[in-house]
Scaffold this active site. Structure first.
Site, PDB file in Angstrom:
ATOM      1  N   GLY A   1       0.836  -1.206   0.000  1.00 42.02           N
ATOM      2  CA  GLY A   1       0.000   0.000   0.000  1.00 42.02           C
ATOM      3  C   GLY A   1       0.867   1.251   0.000  1.00 42.02           C
ATOM      4  O   GLY A   1       1.866   1.304   0.708  1.00 42.02           O
TER       5      GLY A   1
ATOM      6  N   ARG B   1      19.260  10.998  -3.750  1.00 44.75           N
ATOM      7  CA  ARG B   1      20.265  12.066  -3.610  1.00 44.75           C
ATOM      8  C   ARG B   1      21.436  11.641  -2.740  1.00 44.75           C
ATOM      9  O   ARG B   1      22.578  12.020  -2.990  1.00 44.75           O
ATOM     10  CB  ARG B   1      19.594  13.343  -3.095  1.00 44.75           C
ATOM     11  CG  ARG B   1      18.625  13.875  -4.162  1.00 44.75           C
ATOM     12  CD  ARG B   1      18.345  15.327  -4.040  1.00 44.75           C
ATOM     13  NE  ARG B   1      17.627  15.787  -5.234  1.00 44.75           N
ATOM     14  CZ  ARG B   1      16.871  16.875  -5.275  1.00 44.75           C
ATOM     15  NH1 ARG B   1      16.738  17.619  -4.199  1.00 44.75           N
ATOM     16  NH2 ARG B   1      16.271  17.230  -6.401  1.00 44.75           N
TER      17      ARG B   1
ATOM     18  N   ARG C   1       0.698  -4.883  -5.576  1.00 50.04           N
ATOM     19  CA  ARG C   1       0.785  -6.124  -4.800  1.00 50.04           C
ATOM     20  C   ARG C   1       1.003  -7.206  -5.861  1.00 50.04           C
ATOM     21  O   ARG C   1       0.269  -7.281  -6.834  1.00 50.04           O
ATOM     22  CB  ARG C   1      -0.491  -6.354  -4.012  1.00 50.04           C
ATOM     23  CG  ARG C   1      -0.790  -5.175  -3.055  1.00 50.04           C
ATOM     24  CD  ARG C   1      -1.611  -5.589  -1.885  1.00 50.04           C
ATOM     25  NE  ARG C   1      -2.204  -4.436  -1.214  1.00 50.04           N
ATOM     26  CZ  ARG C   1      -1.712  -3.853  -0.121  1.00 50.04           C
ATOM     27  NH1 ARG C   1      -0.602  -4.305   0.427  1.00 50.04           N
ATOM     28  NH2 ARG C   1      -2.324  -2.829   0.435  1.00 50.04           N
ATOM     29  N   CYS C   2       2.053  -7.992  -5.674  1.00 49.90           N
ATOM     30  CA  CYS C   2       2.459  -8.964  -6.698  1.00 49.90           C
ATOM     31  C   CYS C   2       2.602 -10.321  -6.013  1.00 49.90           C
ATOM     32  O   CYS C   2       3.664 -10.655  -5.483  1.00 49.90           O
ATOM     33  CB  CYS C   2       3.796  -8.472  -7.285  1.00 49.90           C
ATOM     34  SG  CYS C   2       4.628  -9.624  -8.361  1.00 49.90           S
TER      35      CYS C   2
ATOM     36  N   ASP D   1       5.702  -5.138   5.992  1.00 52.69           N
ATOM     37  CA  ASP D   1       6.421  -6.380   6.304  1.00 52.69           C
ATOM     38  C   ASP D   1       6.344  -7.406   5.172  1.00 52.69           C
ATOM     39  O   ASP D   1       7.280  -8.197   4.992  1.00 52.69           O
ATOM     40  CB  ASP D   1       5.992  -6.971   7.656  1.00 52.69           C
ATOM     41  CG  ASP D   1       4.496  -7.111   7.801  1.00 52.69           C
ATOM     42  OD1 ASP D   1       3.762  -6.858   6.818  1.00 52.69           O
ATOM     43  OD2 ASP D   1       4.051  -7.478   8.904  1.00 52.69           O
TER      44      ASP D   1
ATOM     45  N   THR E   1       4.290   2.291   5.662  1.00 50.92           N
ATOM     46  CA  THR E   1       2.890   1.850   5.685  1.00 50.92           C
ATOM     47  C   THR E   1       2.125   2.728   6.659  1.00 50.92           C
ATOM     48  O   THR E   1       2.645   3.087   7.725  1.00 50.92           O
ATOM     49  CB  THR E   1       2.730   0.378   6.095  1.00 50.92           C
ATOM     50  OG1 THR E   1       1.337   0.119   6.362  1.00 50.92           O
ATOM     51  CG2 THR E   1       3.505  -0.005   7.336  1.00 50.92           C
TER      52      THR E   1
ATOM     53  N   ASP F   1      -0.200   1.731   8.414  1.00 49.29           N
ATOM     54  CA  ASP F   1      -0.756   0.882   9.484  1.00 49.29           C
ATOM     55  C   ASP F   1       0.075   0.824  10.772  1.00 49.29           C
ATOM     56  O   ASP F   1      -0.423   0.365  11.793  1.00 49.29           O
ATOM     57  CB  ASP F   1      -0.928  -0.564   8.984  1.00 49.29           C
ATOM     58  CG  ASP F   1      -1.839  -0.674   7.778  1.00 49.29           C
ATOM     59  OD1 ASP F   1      -2.674   0.223   7.593  1.00 49.29           O
ATOM     60  OD2 ASP F   1      -1.699  -1.657   7.017  1.00 49.29           O
TER      61      ASP F   1
ATOM     62  N   ASP G   1       2.210  -1.246  11.549  1.00 45.96           N
ATOM     63  CA  ASP G   1       2.122  -2.629  12.050  1.00 45.96           C
ATOM     64  C   ASP G   1       3.399  -3.445  11.809  1.00 45.96           C
ATOM     65  O   ASP G   1       3.358  -4.673  11.899  1.00 45.96           O
ATOM     66  CB  ASP G   1       0.911  -3.341  11.420  1.00 45.96           C
ATOM     67  CG  ASP G   1       1.026  -3.443   9.899  1.00 45.96           C
ATOM     68  OD1 ASP G   1       1.871  -2.741   9.308  1.00 45.96           O
ATOM     69  OD2 ASP G   1       0.270  -4.220   9.303  1.00 45.96           O
TER      70      ASP G   1
ATOM     71  N   ARG H   1      -5.704  -2.656   8.409  1.00 44.42           N
ATOM     72  CA  ARG H   1      -5.667  -4.103   8.141  1.00 44.42           C
ATOM     73  C   ARG H   1      -5.945  -4.866   9.428  1.00 44.42           C
ATOM     74  O   ARG H   1      -6.987  -4.673  10.022  1.00 44.42           O
ATOM     75  CB  ARG H   1      -4.325  -4.510   7.530  1.00 44.42           C
ATOM     76  CG  ARG H   1      -4.446  -5.803   6.715  1.00 44.42           C
ATOM     77  CD  ARG H   1      -3.151  -6.229   6.130  1.00 44.42           C
ATOM     78  NE  ARG H   1      -2.773  -5.421   5.005  1.00 44.42           N
ATOM     79  CZ  ARG H   1      -1.835  -5.762   4.129  1.00 44.42           C
ATOM     80  NH1 ARG H   1      -1.189  -6.894   4.261  1.00 44.42           N
ATOM     81  NH2 ARG H   1      -1.539  -4.989   3.125  1.00 44.42           N
TER      82      ARG H   1
ATOM     83  N   GLN I   1      -7.660   7.994   3.678  1.00 36.62           N
ATOM     84  CA  GLN I   1      -6.629   7.978   4.730  1.00 36.62           C
ATOM     85  C   GLN I   1      -5.229   7.742   4.174  1.00 36.62           C
ATOM     86  O   GLN I   1      -4.235   7.993   4.844  1.00 36.62           O
ATOM     87  CB  GLN I   1      -6.932   6.859   5.746  1.00 36.62           C
ATOM     88  CG  GLN I   1      -8.190   7.080   6.530  1.00 36.62           C
ATOM     89  CD  GLN I   1      -8.688   5.787   7.144  1.00 36.62           C
ATOM     90  OE1 GLN I   1      -8.387   5.495   8.284  1.00 36.62           O
ATOM     91  NE2 GLN I   1      -9.461   5.004   6.408  1.00 36.62           N
TER      92      GLN I   1
HETATM   93  P1  ADP Z   1       3.060  -4.608   2.733  1.00 39.73           P
HETATM   94  O1  ADP Z   1       4.437  -4.588   2.178  1.00 39.73           O
HETATM   95  O2  ADP Z   1       2.464  -3.239   2.884  1.00 39.73           O
HETATM   96  O3  ADP Z   1       2.936  -5.462   3.972  1.00 39.73           O
HETATM   97  P2  ADP Z   1       1.890  -6.773   1.203  1.00 39.73           P
HETATM   98  O4  ADP Z   1       1.778  -7.713   2.332  1.00 39.73           O
HETATM   99  O5  ADP Z   1       0.783  -6.747   0.208  1.00 39.73           O
HETATM  100  O6  ADP Z   1       2.083  -5.260   1.640  1.00 39.73           O
HETATM  101  O7  ADP Z   1       3.247  -7.137   0.439  1.00 39.73           O
HETATM  102  C1  ADP Z   1       3.652  -6.356  -0.663  1.00 39.73           C
HETATM  103  C2  ADP Z   1       4.300  -7.257  -1.673  1.00 39.73           C
HETATM  104  O8  ADP Z   1       5.466  -7.879  -1.110  1.00 39.73           O
HETATM  105  C3  ADP Z   1       3.453  -8.433  -2.132  1.00 39.73           C
HETATM  106  O9  ADP Z   1       2.532  -8.066  -3.119  1.00 39.73           O
HETATM  107  C4  ADP Z   1       4.505  -9.371  -2.686  1.00 39.73           C
HETATM  108  O10 ADP Z   1       4.951  -8.923  -3.935  1.00 39.73           O
HETATM  109  C5  ADP Z   1       5.647  -9.167  -1.671  1.00 39.73           C
HETATM  110  N1  ADP Z   1       5.579 -10.194  -0.630  1.00 39.73           N
HETATM  111  C6  ADP Z   1       4.672 -10.288   0.375  1.00 39.73           C
HETATM  112  N2  ADP Z   1       4.884 -11.408   1.117  1.00 39.73           N
HETATM  113  C7  ADP Z   1       5.940 -12.025   0.569  1.00 39.73           C
HETATM  114  C8  ADP Z   1       6.654 -13.233   0.866  1.00 39.73           C
HETATM  115  N3  ADP Z   1       6.303 -14.031   1.888  1.00 39.73           N
HETATM  116  N4  ADP Z   1       7.701 -13.558   0.088  1.00 39.73           N
HETATM  117  C9  ADP Z   1       8.072 -12.771  -0.944  1.00 39.73           C
HETATM  118  N5  ADP Z   1       7.440 -11.627  -1.285  1.00 39.73           N
HETATM  119  C10 ADP Z   1       6.401 -11.248  -0.544  1.00 39.73           C
HETATM  120  O1  F6P Z   2      -1.595  -1.481   4.377  1.00 39.61           O
HETATM  121  C1  F6P Z   2      -2.255  -0.295   4.091  1.00 39.61           C
HETATM  122  C2  F6P Z   2      -3.710  -0.552   3.815  1.00 39.61           C
HETATM  123  O2  F6P Z   2      -4.331   0.672   3.477  1.00 39.61           O
HETATM  124  C3  F6P Z   2      -4.472  -1.253   4.932  1.00 39.61           C
HETATM  125  O3  F6P Z   2      -4.834  -0.352   5.962  1.00 39.61           O
HETATM  126  C4  F6P Z   2      -5.634  -1.828   4.184  1.00 39.61           C
HETATM  127  O4  F6P Z   2      -6.155  -2.959   4.849  1.00 39.61           O
HETATM  128  C5  F6P Z   2      -5.004  -2.243   2.878  1.00 39.61           C
HETATM  129  O5  F6P Z   2      -3.847  -1.443   2.716  1.00 39.61           O
HETATM  130  C6  F6P Z   2      -5.885  -2.062   1.669  1.00 39.61           C
HETATM  131  O6  F6P Z   2      -5.185  -2.558   0.579  1.00 39.61           O
HETATM  132  P1  F6P Z   2      -5.608  -2.376  -0.951  1.00 39.61           P
HETATM  133  O7  F6P Z   2      -5.076  -1.040  -1.384  1.00 39.61           O
HETATM  134  O8  F6P Z   2      -4.911  -3.489  -1.652  1.00 39.61           O
HETATM  135  O9  F6P Z   2      -7.082  -2.444  -1.012  1.00 39.61           O
END
Ligand code: ADP
Ligand code: F6P
Length: 333
Positions: free
Chosen positions: A15, A29, A76-77, A107, A129, A131, A133, A175, A256
Protein backbone atom coordinates in the site's frame (compact mmCIF):
# COMPACT_ATOMS: atom_id res chain seq x y z
CA UNK A 1 34.60 -8.70 2.01
CA UNK A 2 31.45 -6.92 0.84
CA UNK A 3 31.11 -6.23 -2.88
CA UNK A 4 31.73 -2.73 -4.24
CA UNK A 5 28.39 -1.01 -4.80
CA UNK A 6 28.22 0.96 -8.04
CA UNK A 7 24.50 1.03 -8.82
CA UNK A 8 21.42 0.60 -6.65
CA UNK A 9 17.71 0.34 -7.41
CA UNK A 10 14.77 1.71 -5.43
CA UNK A 11 11.14 0.54 -5.39
CA UNK A 12 7.96 1.07 -3.39
CA UNK A 13 5.74 -1.92 -2.65
CA UNK A 14 2.41 -2.78 -0.98
CA UNK A 15 0.00 0.00 0.00
CA UNK A 16 1.28 3.49 -0.78
CA UNK A 17 1.94 5.82 2.15
CA UNK A 18 2.45 9.60 2.38
CA UNK A 19 6.15 10.28 2.88
CA UNK A 20 7.30 7.56 0.47
CA UNK A 21 8.32 10.31 -1.98
CA UNK A 22 10.49 11.98 0.65
CA UNK A 23 12.18 8.61 1.19
CA UNK A 24 12.72 8.07 -2.56
CA UNK A 25 14.20 11.56 -2.88
CA UNK A 26 16.60 10.96 0.01
CA UNK A 27 17.63 7.51 -1.28
CA UNK A 28 18.44 8.94 -4.71
CA UNK A 29 20.27 12.07 -3.61
CA UNK A 30 22.28 10.40 -0.85
CA UNK A 31 23.41 7.62 -3.20
CA UNK A 32 24.42 10.16 -5.85
CA UNK A 33 26.39 12.09 -3.25
CA UNK A 34 28.10 8.81 -2.34
CA UNK A 35 29.10 8.41 -6.01
CA UNK A 36 26.63 5.56 -6.60
CA UNK A 37 24.20 5.50 -9.57
CA UNK A 38 20.48 4.94 -8.98
CA UNK A 39 17.76 3.21 -11.01
CA UNK A 40 14.08 3.63 -10.28
CA UNK A 41 11.92 0.51 -10.42
CA UNK A 42 8.25 1.18 -11.15
CA UNK A 43 5.27 -0.66 -9.55
CA UNK A 44 7.15 -2.63 -6.90
CA UNK A 45 8.14 -6.25 -7.54
CA UNK A 46 5.74 -6.41 -10.49
CA UNK A 47 7.66 -3.64 -12.28
CA UNK A 48 10.96 -5.33 -11.41
CA UNK A 49 9.76 -8.54 -13.10
CA UNK A 50 8.50 -6.54 -16.10
CA UNK A 51 11.82 -4.64 -16.20
CA UNK A 52 10.17 -1.23 -15.77
CA UNK A 53 13.52 0.22 -14.75
CA UNK A 54 14.91 3.68 -15.52
CA UNK A 55 17.93 5.82 -14.66
CA UNK A 56 17.39 8.44 -11.98
CA UNK A 57 19.33 11.65 -11.48
CA UNK A 58 19.15 14.54 -9.06
CA UNK A 59 16.32 16.13 -11.06
CA UNK A 60 14.21 12.92 -11.10
CA UNK A 61 13.21 13.62 -7.51
CA UNK A 62 12.74 17.39 -7.73
CA UNK A 63 9.48 18.83 -6.37
CA UNK A 64 8.17 15.54 -4.96
CA UNK A 65 8.77 15.89 -1.20
CA UNK A 66 5.34 17.50 -0.68
CA UNK A 67 3.44 14.97 -2.79
CA UNK A 68 1.29 12.10 -1.47
CA UNK A 69 1.41 8.63 -3.03
CA UNK A 70 4.61 7.36 -4.62
CA UNK A 71 6.09 8.66 -7.89
CA UNK A 72 7.41 5.14 -8.57
CA UNK A 73 3.96 3.57 -8.35
CA UNK A 74 3.31 0.44 -6.30
CA UNK A 75 1.65 -2.95 -6.62
CA UNK A 76 0.79 -6.12 -4.80
CA UNK A 77 2.46 -8.96 -6.70
CA UNK A 78 1.53 -12.33 -5.23
CA UNK A 79 3.71 -14.29 -7.67
CA UNK A 80 6.77 -12.80 -5.95
CA UNK A 81 6.29 -15.34 -3.15
CA UNK A 82 7.38 -18.01 -5.62
CA UNK A 83 11.13 -18.86 -5.24
CA UNK A 84 11.57 -19.28 -9.03
CA UNK A 85 10.14 -15.83 -9.61
CA UNK A 86 12.47 -14.41 -6.93
CA UNK A 87 15.43 -16.01 -8.71
CA UNK A 88 14.30 -14.45 -12.00
CA UNK A 89 14.10 -11.04 -10.25
CA UNK A 90 17.68 -11.44 -9.00
CA UNK A 91 18.81 -12.17 -12.58
CA UNK A 92 16.99 -9.02 -13.76
CA UNK A 93 18.82 -6.98 -11.11
CA UNK A 94 22.15 -8.34 -12.37
CA UNK A 95 21.16 -7.68 -16.01
CA UNK A 96 20.49 -4.01 -15.17
CA UNK A 97 23.71 -3.73 -13.17
CA UNK A 98 21.95 -3.21 -9.83
CA UNK A 99 24.14 -4.40 -6.94
CA UNK A 100 21.48 -3.62 -4.39
CA UNK A 101 17.84 -2.60 -4.01
CA UNK A 102 16.10 -0.43 -1.45
CA UNK A 103 12.53 -1.58 -0.78
CA UNK A 104 10.12 0.89 0.78
CA UNK A 105 7.02 -0.89 2.09
CA UNK A 106 5.48 -3.01 4.83
CA UNK A 107 6.42 -6.38 6.30
CA UNK A 108 5.20 -8.25 3.20
CA UNK A 109 7.58 -6.17 1.10
CA UNK A 110 10.36 -6.94 3.61
CA UNK A 111 9.88 -10.66 2.94
CA UNK A 112 10.39 -10.00 -0.75
CA UNK A 113 13.57 -8.06 0.06
CA UNK A 114 14.77 -10.91 2.26
CA UNK A 115 14.25 -13.35 -0.63
CA UNK A 116 16.20 -11.13 -3.04
CA UNK A 117 19.09 -10.91 -0.59
CA UNK A 118 19.17 -14.72 -0.37
CA UNK A 119 19.67 -14.65 -4.16
CA UNK A 120 22.71 -12.37 -3.89
CA UNK A 121 21.11 -8.94 -4.33
CA UNK A 122 21.96 -6.62 -1.44
CA UNK A 123 18.70 -5.30 0.02
CA UNK A 124 17.65 -2.72 2.60
CA UNK A 125 14.05 -2.17 3.74
CA UNK A 126 12.51 1.12 4.79
CA UNK A 127 9.26 0.95 6.84
CA UNK A 128 6.51 2.53 4.73
CA UNK A 129 2.89 1.85 5.68
CA UNK A 130 0.06 3.86 7.22
CA UNK A 131 -0.76 0.88 9.48
CA UNK A 132 2.27 1.17 11.87
CA UNK A 133 2.12 -2.63 12.05
CA UNK A 134 5.76 -3.54 11.27
CA UNK A 135 7.56 -5.23 14.13
CA UNK A 136 11.04 -4.01 15.05
CA UNK A 137 10.28 -0.32 14.51
CA UNK A 138 8.40 2.26 16.53
CA UNK A 139 7.61 4.31 13.45
CA UNK A 140 6.47 3.67 9.89
CA UNK A 141 6.36 6.37 7.22
CA UNK A 142 2.79 7.43 6.43
CA UNK A 143 1.22 6.78 9.84
CA UNK A 144 1.29 10.38 10.99
CA UNK A 145 -0.37 11.76 7.87
CA UNK A 146 -3.01 9.01 7.92
CA UNK A 147 -3.99 9.55 11.57
CA UNK A 148 -4.16 13.30 11.09
CA UNK A 149 -6.35 12.87 8.00
CA UNK A 150 -8.60 10.43 9.87
CA UNK A 151 -8.78 12.69 12.94
CA UNK A 152 -9.89 15.66 10.83
CA UNK A 153 -12.54 13.55 9.12
CA UNK A 154 -13.79 12.30 12.52
CA UNK A 155 -14.09 15.92 13.74
CA UNK A 156 -16.33 16.65 10.76
CA UNK A 157 -18.53 13.63 11.39
CA UNK A 158 -18.78 14.65 15.01
CA UNK A 159 -20.22 18.08 14.05
CA UNK A 160 -23.10 16.59 12.13
CA UNK A 161 -23.50 13.76 14.63
CA UNK A 162 -23.99 16.29 17.47
CA UNK A 163 -26.42 18.42 15.45
CA UNK A 164 -28.61 15.38 14.77
CA UNK A 165 -28.00 13.82 18.19
CA UNK A 166 -26.85 10.62 16.52
CA UNK A 167 -24.44 7.86 17.29
CA UNK A 168 -21.67 7.50 14.67
CA UNK A 169 -19.54 4.47 13.97
CA UNK A 170 -16.45 5.53 12.02
CA UNK A 171 -14.34 2.77 10.50
CA UNK A 172 -10.64 3.46 9.96
CA UNK A 173 -7.98 1.48 8.08
CA UNK A 174 -5.19 -0.61 9.57
CA UNK A 175 -5.67 -4.10 8.14
CA UNK A 176 -5.29 -6.42 11.18
CA UNK A 177 -3.81 -3.73 13.41
CA UNK A 178 -5.57 -1.16 15.60
CA UNK A 179 -2.92 1.58 15.80
CA UNK A 180 -4.76 4.04 13.53
CA UNK A 181 -8.01 3.46 15.44
CA UNK A 182 -6.39 3.84 18.85
CA UNK A 183 -4.49 7.02 17.96
CA UNK A 184 -7.21 8.92 16.18
CA UNK A 185 -9.81 7.58 18.62
CA UNK A 186 -7.95 9.04 21.60
CA UNK A 187 -7.11 12.22 19.65
CA UNK A 188 -10.73 12.85 18.74
CA UNK A 189 -12.16 12.02 22.17
CA UNK A 190 -14.17 9.06 20.89
CA UNK A 191 -16.51 7.42 23.39
CA UNK A 192 -15.57 3.89 22.32
CA UNK A 193 -12.60 2.51 20.36
CA UNK A 194 -12.72 -1.01 18.96
CA UNK A 195 -9.42 -2.61 17.96
CA UNK A 196 -8.69 -6.19 16.85
CA UNK A 197 -5.80 -6.67 19.31
CA UNK A 198 -8.28 -6.17 22.19
CA UNK A 199 -11.38 -7.74 20.84
CA UNK A 200 -12.92 -7.54 24.25
CA UNK A 201 -16.09 -5.58 23.67
CA UNK A 202 -19.61 -6.87 23.84
CA UNK A 203 -22.15 -5.09 21.73
CA UNK A 204 -24.37 -4.93 24.81
CA UNK A 205 -21.67 -2.88 26.57
CA UNK A 206 -21.63 -0.42 23.68
CA UNK A 207 -25.41 -0.23 23.84
CA UNK A 208 -25.32 0.45 27.60
CA UNK A 209 -22.64 3.12 27.10
CA UNK A 210 -24.75 4.91 24.49
CA UNK A 211 -27.86 4.82 26.68
CA UNK A 212 -25.93 6.06 29.75
CA UNK A 213 -24.31 8.82 27.75
CA UNK A 214 -27.65 9.94 26.39
CA UNK A 215 -29.15 10.03 29.90
CA UNK A 216 -26.29 12.29 30.95
CA UNK A 217 -27.05 14.74 28.19
CA UNK A 218 -24.34 13.80 25.67
CA UNK A 219 -25.55 14.68 22.19
CA UNK A 220 -23.37 12.37 20.20
CA UNK A 221 -21.59 9.09 20.68
CA UNK A 222 -18.57 8.40 18.50
CA UNK A 223 -17.37 4.83 18.10
CA UNK A 224 -14.09 4.33 16.22
CA UNK A 225 -14.04 0.88 14.71
CA UNK A 226 -10.85 -0.61 13.26
CA UNK A 227 -10.96 -2.22 9.81
CA UNK A 228 -9.75 -5.45 11.46
CA UNK A 229 -13.11 -5.68 13.25
CA UNK A 230 -15.19 -4.22 10.41
CA UNK A 231 -18.93 -4.78 9.86
CA UNK A 232 -19.68 -1.15 10.81
CA UNK A 233 -22.87 -0.89 8.76
CA UNK A 234 -24.56 -3.94 10.28
CA UNK A 235 -23.32 -2.93 13.73
CA UNK A 236 -24.98 0.48 13.24
CA UNK A 237 -28.29 -1.16 12.34
CA UNK A 238 -28.24 -3.37 15.44
CA UNK A 239 -27.22 -0.53 17.76
CA UNK A 240 -29.97 1.74 16.45
CA UNK A 241 -32.55 -0.99 16.98
CA UNK A 242 -31.35 -1.68 20.53
CA UNK A 243 -30.89 1.93 21.72
CA UNK A 244 -33.47 3.85 19.73
CA UNK A 245 -30.67 6.34 18.95
CA UNK A 246 -30.23 7.05 15.23
CA UNK A 247 -26.91 5.46 14.29
CA UNK A 248 -24.87 5.92 11.13
CA UNK A 249 -21.73 4.20 9.85
CA UNK A 250 -18.97 6.04 7.97
CA UNK A 251 -16.15 4.08 6.39
CA UNK A 252 -13.25 6.48 5.79
CA UNK A 253 -11.42 4.18 3.34
CA UNK A 254 -8.70 5.25 0.92
CA UNK A 255 -8.82 8.97 1.74
CA UNK A 256 -6.63 7.98 4.73
CA UNK A 257 -3.81 6.88 2.40
CA UNK A 258 -3.67 10.03 0.27
CA UNK A 259 -2.72 13.64 0.73
CA UNK A 260 0.38 15.72 1.26
CA UNK A 261 2.61 14.18 3.97
CA UNK A 262 2.94 15.85 7.37
CA UNK A 263 6.25 17.29 8.53
CA UNK A 264 6.89 14.12 10.56
CA UNK A 265 6.44 11.84 7.54
CA UNK A 266 8.61 14.06 5.33
CA UNK A 267 11.25 14.25 8.07
CA UNK A 268 11.45 10.53 8.83
CA UNK A 269 11.02 9.70 5.13
CA UNK A 270 14.09 11.83 4.42
CA UNK A 271 16.17 10.58 7.35
CA UNK A 272 15.32 6.90 6.88
CA UNK A 273 15.85 7.18 3.10
CA UNK A 274 19.28 8.74 3.57
CA UNK A 275 20.22 6.14 6.21
CA UNK A 276 19.16 3.25 3.95
CA UNK A 277 21.16 4.66 1.06
CA UNK A 278 24.27 5.07 3.20
CA UNK A 279 24.25 1.53 4.58
CA UNK A 280 23.46 -0.02 1.20
CA UNK A 281 26.26 1.97 -0.48
CA UNK A 282 28.49 0.79 2.38
CA UNK A 283 27.82 -2.87 1.49
CA UNK A 284 25.12 -3.84 4.02
CA UNK A 285 22.43 -6.33 3.03
CA UNK A 286 19.33 -8.02 4.45
CA UNK A 287 18.82 -5.10 6.85
CA UNK A 288 15.90 -2.78 7.60
CA UNK A 289 15.92 0.77 8.84
CA UNK A 290 14.07 1.05 12.16
CA UNK A 291 13.24 3.43 14.94
CA UNK A 292 14.20 1.86 18.26
CA UNK A 293 13.93 3.85 21.53
CA UNK A 294 13.42 6.96 19.40
CA UNK A 295 16.68 6.52 17.47
CA UNK A 296 17.14 5.59 13.82
CA UNK A 297 19.11 2.38 13.50
CA UNK A 298 19.16 -0.78 11.37
CA UNK A 299 18.34 -4.40 12.15
CA UNK A 300 18.65 -7.71 10.40
CA UNK A 301 15.40 -8.37 8.47
CA UNK A 302 14.85 -11.68 10.34
CA UNK A 303 15.33 -9.96 13.68
CA UNK A 304 13.00 -7.10 12.76
CA UNK A 305 10.24 -9.41 11.54
CA UNK A 306 10.70 -11.69 14.55
CA UNK A 307 10.18 -8.97 17.16
CA UNK A 308 6.78 -8.80 18.79
CA UNK A 309 4.72 -5.73 18.08
CA UNK A 310 1.96 -5.04 20.53
CA UNK A 311 -0.44 -2.28 21.45
CA UNK A 312 0.62 -0.32 24.54
CA UNK A 313 -1.50 -1.43 27.51
CA UNK A 314 -1.27 2.06 28.94
CA UNK A 315 -2.55 3.74 25.77
CA UNK A 316 -5.40 1.27 25.71
CA UNK A 317 -6.23 1.97 29.35
CA UNK A 318 -6.21 5.72 28.65
CA UNK A 319 -8.61 5.18 25.75
CA UNK A 320 -11.05 3.60 28.21
CA UNK A 321 -10.74 6.00 31.11
CA UNK A 322 -11.38 9.47 29.70
CA UNK A 323 -14.96 8.90 28.63
CA UNK A 324 -17.86 10.89 29.98
CA UNK A 325 -19.79 7.80 31.01
CA UNK A 326 -16.89 6.66 33.22
CA UNK A 327 -17.60 9.42 35.73
CA UNK A 328 -20.27 9.75 38.42
CA UNK A 329 -22.91 12.32 37.51
CA UNK A 330 -21.68 15.10 39.83
CA UNK A 331 -17.93 15.54 40.41
CA UNK A 332 -16.64 17.07 43.67
CA UNK A 333 -13.78 19.49 43.03
P1 ADP B 1 3.06 -4.61 2.73
O1 ADP B 1 4.44 -4.59 2.18
O2 ADP B 1 2.46 -3.24 2.88
O3 ADP B 1 2.94 -5.46 3.97
P2 ADP B 1 1.89 -6.77 1.20
O4 ADP B 1 1.78 -7.71 2.33
O5 ADP B 1 0.78 -6.75 0.21
O6 ADP B 1 2.08 -5.26 1.64
O7 ADP B 1 3.25 -7.14 0.44
C1 ADP B 1 3.65 -6.36 -0.66
C2 ADP B 1 4.30 -7.26 -1.67
O8 ADP B 1 5.47 -7.88 -1.11
C3 ADP B 1 3.45 -8.43 -2.13
O9 ADP B 1 2.53 -8.07 -3.12
C4 ADP B 1 4.51 -9.37 -2.69
O10 ADP B 1 4.95 -8.92 -3.94
C5 ADP B 1 5.65 -9.17 -1.67
N1 ADP B 1 5.58 -10.19 -0.63
C6 ADP B 1 4.67 -10.29 0.38
N2 ADP B 1 4.88 -11.41 1.12
C7 ADP B 1 5.94 -12.02 0.57
C8 ADP B 1 6.65 -13.23 0.87
N3 ADP B 1 6.30 -14.03 1.89
N4 ADP B 1 7.70 -13.56 0.09
C9 ADP B 1 8.07 -12.77 -0.94
N5 ADP B 1 7.44 -11.63 -1.29
C10 ADP B 1 6.40 -11.25 -0.54
O1 F6P C 1 -1.60 -1.48 4.38
C1 F6P C 1 -2.25 -0.30 4.09
C2 F6P C 1 -3.71 -0.55 3.81
O2 F6P C 1 -4.33 0.67 3.48
C3 F6P C 1 -4.47 -1.25 4.93
O3 F6P C 1 -4.83 -0.35 5.96
C4 F6P C 1 -5.63 -1.83 4.18
O4 F6P C 1 -6.16 -2.96 4.85
C5 F6P C 1 -5.00 -2.24 2.88
O5 F6P C 1 -3.85 -1.44 2.72
C6 F6P C 1 -5.89 -2.06 1.67
O6 F6P C 1 -5.19 -2.56 0.58
P1 F6P C 1 -5.61 -2.38 -0.95
O7 F6P C 1 -5.08 -1.04 -1.38
O8 F6P C 1 -4.91 -3.49 -1.65
O9 F6P C 1 -7.08 -2.44 -1.01
Amino acid sequence: MSKKIKTIGVLTSGGDAPGMNAAIRAVVRKALSNGVAVKGIKKGYLGLLNEEIFDMDVGSVSDIIQMGGTILGTARCTEFKNPEVQEKAARICAKHGMDGVIVIGGDGSYRGAQALSHHGVNTIGIPGTIDLDISGTEYTIGFDTAVNTAMQAIDRVRDTSSSHERCSIIEVMGRNAGYIALWCGIASGAEDILIPEKYDFHEQTLINNIINNRKRGKKHHIIINAEGIGHSTSMARRIEAATGVETRATILGYMQRGGSPTCKDRFYGSVMGAYASDILCGGATNRVVSMVDGRITDLDIEEALGRKKSISEYYFEVSKKLNYYEFPKKQNH
